[in-house]
Design a protein around this motif. Structure first.
Motif, PDB file in Angstrom:
ATOM      1  N   ASP A  59       0.881  -1.167   0.000  1.00  0.00           N
ATOM      2  CA  ASP A  59       0.000   0.000   0.000  1.00  0.00           C
ATOM      3  C   ASP A  59       0.917   1.215   0.000  1.00  0.00           C
ATOM      4  N   ASP A  60       1.107   1.800  -1.164  1.00  0.00           N
ATOM      5  CA  ASP A  60       2.068   2.894  -1.287  1.00  0.00           C
ATOM      6  C   ASP A  60       1.604   4.140  -0.534  1.00  0.00           C
ATOM      7  N   ALA A  61       0.311   4.339  -0.447  1.00  0.00           N
ATOM      8  CA  ALA A  61      -0.185   5.507   0.286  1.00  0.00           C
ATOM      9  C   ALA A  61       0.151   5.399   1.771  1.00  0.00           C
ATOM     10  N   LYS A  62       0.099   4.179   2.295  1.00  0.00           N
ATOM     11  CA  LYS A  62       0.378   3.967   3.710  1.00  0.00           C
ATOM     12  C   LYS A  62       1.826   3.565   3.957  1.00  0.00           C
ATOM     13  N   LYS A  63       2.600   3.423   2.887  1.00  0.00           N
ATOM     14  CA  LYS A  63       4.013   3.037   3.006  1.00  0.00           C
ATOM     15  C   LYS A  63       4.134   1.725   3.774  1.00  0.00           C
ATOM     16  N   THR A  64       3.323   0.757   3.403  1.00  0.00           N
ATOM     17  CA  THR A  64       3.359  -0.539   4.067  1.00  0.00           C
ATOM     18  C   THR A  64       3.464  -1.668   3.049  1.00  0.00           C
ATOM     19  N   VAL A  65       3.957  -2.784   3.530  1.00  0.00           N
ATOM     20  CA  VAL A  65       3.987  -4.011   2.747  1.00  0.00           C
ATOM     21  C   VAL A  65       3.434  -5.126   3.626  1.00  0.00           C
ATOM     22  N   ILE A  66       2.683  -6.011   3.005  1.00  0.00           N
ATOM     23  CA  ILE A  66       2.015  -7.094   3.708  1.00  0.00           C
ATOM     24  C   ILE A  66       2.513  -8.425   3.162  1.00  0.00           C
ATOM     25  N   LEU A  67       2.657  -9.389   4.048  1.00  0.00           N
ATOM     26  CA  LEU A  67       2.921 -10.761   3.622  1.00  0.00           C
ATOM     27  C   LEU A  67       1.839 -11.644   4.233  1.00  0.00           C
ATOM     28  N   GLN A  68       0.934 -12.102   3.400  1.00  0.00           N
ATOM     29  CA  GLN A  68      -0.107 -13.030   3.834  1.00  0.00           C
ATOM     30  C   GLN A  68       0.434 -14.443   3.682  1.00  0.00           C
ATOM     31  N   MET A  69       0.467 -15.169   4.786  1.00  0.00           N
ATOM     32  CA  MET A  69       1.051 -16.504   4.795  1.00  0.00           C
ATOM     33  C   MET A  69      -0.030 -17.510   5.161  1.00  0.00           C
ATOM     34  N   ASN A  70      -0.324 -18.403   4.244  1.00  0.00           N
ATOM     35  CA  ASN A  70      -1.331 -19.440   4.453  1.00  0.00           C
ATOM     36  C   ASN A  70      -0.690 -20.826   4.407  1.00  0.00           C
ATOM     37  N   SER A  71      -1.418 -21.795   4.902  1.00  0.00           N
ATOM     38  CA  SER A  71      -0.946 -23.187   4.887  1.00  0.00           C
ATOM     39  C   SER A  71       0.472 -23.300   5.446  1.00  0.00           C
ATOM     40  N   LEU A  72       0.679 -22.690   6.572  1.00  0.00           N
ATOM     41  CA  LEU A  72       2.018 -22.654   7.161  1.00  0.00           C
ATOM     42  C   LEU A  72       2.461 -24.033   7.615  1.00  0.00           C
ATOM     43  N   THR A  73       3.750 -24.267   7.508  1.00  0.00           N
ATOM     44  CA  THR A  73       4.367 -25.515   7.944  1.00  0.00           C
ATOM     45  C   THR A  73       5.483 -25.190   8.930  1.00  0.00           C
ATOM     46  N   PRO A  74       5.925 -26.170   9.708  1.00  0.00           N
ATOM     47  CA  PRO A  74       7.035 -25.910  10.630  1.00  0.00           C
ATOM     48  C   PRO A  74       8.287 -25.399   9.916  1.00  0.00           C
ATOM     49  N   GLU A  75       8.457 -25.738   8.651  1.00  0.00           N
ATOM     50  CA  GLU A  75       9.618 -25.260   7.897  1.00  0.00           C
ATOM     51  C   GLU A  75       9.569 -23.752   7.637  1.00  0.00           C
ATOM     52  N   ASP A  76       8.437 -23.138   7.869  1.00  0.00           N
ATOM     53  CA  ASP A  76       8.325 -21.685   7.726  1.00  0.00           C
ATOM     54  C   ASP A  76       8.766 -20.945   8.991  1.00  0.00           C
ATOM     55  N   THR A  77       9.071 -21.676  10.040  1.00  0.00           N
ATOM     56  CA  THR A  77       9.509 -21.048  11.283  1.00  0.00           C
ATOM     57  C   THR A  77      10.819 -20.308  11.067  1.00  0.00           C
ATOM     58  N   ALA A  78      10.819 -19.036  11.419  1.00  0.00           N
ATOM     59  CA  ALA A  78      12.001 -18.194  11.206  1.00  0.00           C
ATOM     60  C   ALA A  78      11.722 -16.803  11.758  1.00  0.00           C
ATOM     61  N   ILE A  79      12.767 -15.998  11.765  1.00  0.00           N
ATOM     62  CA  ILE A  79      12.576 -14.564  11.970  1.00  0.00           C
ATOM     63  C   ILE A  79      12.386 -13.941  10.588  1.00  0.00           C
ATOM     64  N   TYR A  80      11.338 -13.176  10.440  1.00  0.00           N
ATOM     65  CA  TYR A  80      11.011 -12.550   9.166  1.00  0.00           C
ATOM     66  C   TYR A  80      11.381 -11.070   9.210  1.00  0.00           C
ATOM     67  N   TYR A  81      12.047 -10.628   8.152  1.00  0.00           N
ATOM     68  CA  TYR A  81      12.510  -9.241   8.058  1.00  0.00           C
ATOM     69  C   TYR A  81      11.915  -8.586   6.814  1.00  0.00           C
ATOM     70  N   CYS A  82      11.506  -7.352   6.935  1.00  0.00           N
ATOM     71  CA  CYS A  82      11.136  -6.629   5.730  1.00  0.00           C
ATOM     72  C   CYS A  82      12.304  -5.739   5.305  1.00  0.00           C
ATOM     73  N   ASN A  83      12.311  -5.451   4.040  1.00  0.00           N
ATOM     74  CA  ASN A  83      13.409  -4.707   3.438  1.00  0.00           C
ATOM     75  C   ASN A  83      12.867  -3.751   2.389  1.00  0.00           C
ATOM     76  N   ALA A  84      13.424  -2.557   2.371  1.00  0.00           N
ATOM     77  CA  ALA A  84      13.132  -1.599   1.306  1.00  0.00           C
ATOM     78  C   ALA A  84      14.430  -1.350   0.564  1.00  0.00           C
ATOM     79  N   GLU A  85      14.452  -1.668  -0.728  1.00  0.00           N
ATOM     80  CA  GLU A  85      15.709  -1.583  -1.477  1.00  0.00           C
ATOM     81  C   GLU A  85      16.134  -0.131  -1.689  1.00  0.00           C
ATOM     82  N   ARG A  86      15.192   0.714  -2.007  1.00  0.00           N
ATOM     83  CA  ARG A  86      15.526   2.115  -2.222  1.00  0.00           C
ATOM     84  C   ARG A  86      14.326   2.976  -1.869  1.00  0.00           C
ATOM     85  N   MET A  87      14.567   3.929  -1.003  1.00  0.00           N
ATOM     86  CA  MET A  87      13.520   4.845  -0.584  1.00  0.00           C
ATOM     87  C   MET A  87      13.949   6.252  -0.956  1.00  0.00           C
ATOM     88  N   THR A  88      13.014   7.022  -1.423  1.00  0.00           N
ATOM     89  CA  THR A  88      13.256   8.444  -1.645  1.00  0.00           C
ATOM     90  C   THR A  88      12.632   9.186  -0.471  1.00  0.00           C
TER      91      THR A  88
END
Length: 121
Positions: free
Chosen positions: A72-101
């Motif tokens: 959502d560029d107006a809100k400057k947010t990014v969403i990750l919807q994760m479904n059908s999760l498995t134990p292999e998805d266990t981790a620390i999740y980080y968001c990243n912005a490659e380039r911001m003005t």
């Protein structure tokens, strides 16, 4: 200064869903590419999903069909919807912005502090 703050992590049973959000704070005019990465214990950080400002997306094979990245560029947010999760998805999740003005000029490769996602079997 600009910051990225993740939210929405936690503990979920296998087969469940979680929705991660990442919000950018500060005076930001645009963000070109958003990314979600994860790092499991004893493993290297890996890219999970990316979304470019033209709407194109990229996913690692193991999450295709289960995870969806959106922005959502107006809100400057990014969403990750994760479904059908498995134990292999266990981790620390980080968001990243490659380039911001921003008001103070360009900012490259900005990371959030990470958020824990734990999937129990």
């Amino acid at each position: 200064q600009v910051h990225l703050v993740e939210s929405g992590g936690g503990l979920v049973q296998a087969g469940g869903s979680l929705r991660l959000s990442c919000a950018a704070s500060g005076i930001i005019f645009s963000i070109n590419t958003w990314g979600w990465y994860r790092q499991a214990p004893g493993k290297q950080r890996e890219l999970v999903a990316k979304m470019h400002n033209d709407g194109n997306t990229e996913y690692i094979d193991s999450v295709k069909g289960r995870f969806t990245i959106s922005r959502d560029d107006a809100k400057k947010t990014v969403i990750l919807q994760m479904n059908s999760l498995t134990p292999e998805d266990t981790a620390i999740y980080y968001c990243n912005a490659e380039r911001m003005t921003t008001q103070r000029g360009p900012v490259y490769d900005l990371w959030g502090r990470g958020i824990q996602v734990t999937v129990s079997s």
